[in-house]
Design an enzyme around this catalytic site. Sequence first.
Site, PDB file in Angstrom:
ATOM      1  N   ASN A  12      48.344  48.870  71.958  1.00 47.22           N
ATOM      2  CA  ASN A  12      48.642  48.578  73.357  1.00 47.22           C
ATOM      3  C   ASN A  12      47.391  48.513  73.974  1.00 47.22           C
ATOM      4  OD1 ASN A  12      48.073  51.245  74.496  1.00 47.22           O
ATOM      5  ND2 ASN A  12      49.401  52.135  72.956  1.00 47.22           N
ATOM      6  N   ALA A  13      47.623  48.132  75.783  1.00 42.71           N
ATOM      7  CA  ALA A  13      46.509  47.355  76.405  1.00 42.71           C
ATOM      8  C   ALA A  13      45.772  49.384  76.590  1.00 42.71           C
ATOM      9  CB  ALA A  13      47.013  46.450  77.263  1.00 42.71           C
TER      10      ALA A  13
END
Length: 223
Positions: free
Chosen positions: A30-31
Amino acid sequence: GAREDLRGERVLITAGPTREPIDPVRFLSNAATGTQGIALAAEALARGAAVDLVLGPTTASPPPGAHVVRVTTAREMDAAVRELAGGATIAIATAAVADWRPAVTHDQKVKKTEEVTAIALERNPDILAGLGARRDGALFLVGFAAETSDFETHAREKLAGKHLDLIAVNDVGGTRGFGDVDNALVVLWGTDGRRDLGSGSKRELAARLWDAILERKRAQADA
Ligand code: C5P
């Protein structure tokens, strides 16, 4: 630092994303960048704490003076946390742990000529919930909740369900949240405790969150 109000505390912080391998060159992630957790670690060190930082894969640099344990997967993060939790007086989970991992990790790179139509997934351990289940009164436990809707209701469910002392909520709808950008936090505790920490840089919010943690920890000790 000028204030030494965290001297004597041993702080355990999880930060960053995790990476769950599909094959040697591909992964689910994820970011998250770990910036808020790193800011909390830096602020804790400046205020006199000893800091264990369990950090997932990120290019963001941990603060000098922290004991850093680098991990890749959620299961590695869980193992590191289990090993360090016994010595901690305060634990803060900021990591954006991948909720699922591929059920199978291929030893060799999967070729694009192979007919892959789906990746089977398995649930990862909830590291913070595990800490909450095994905790005793000597550990002050703080979670984060990144929500896009009904955020205080969902965060209160996590506060109770994971047996936390405090939860910090950020609204990740819009431009806030991931990376080196301003953040905005509200902290919740008990059945109706609430404080809006406002918005600011992640370091400014780290300082305000540490103030709130210390206040709640002392209030609990006095109760
Ligand atoms: O349930 P949810 O993932 O929204 O909860 C967020 C909180 O739980 C964060 O503090 C996060 O670091 C922690 N968490 C964890 N392990 C997971 C999932 C979340 O420690 N597998």
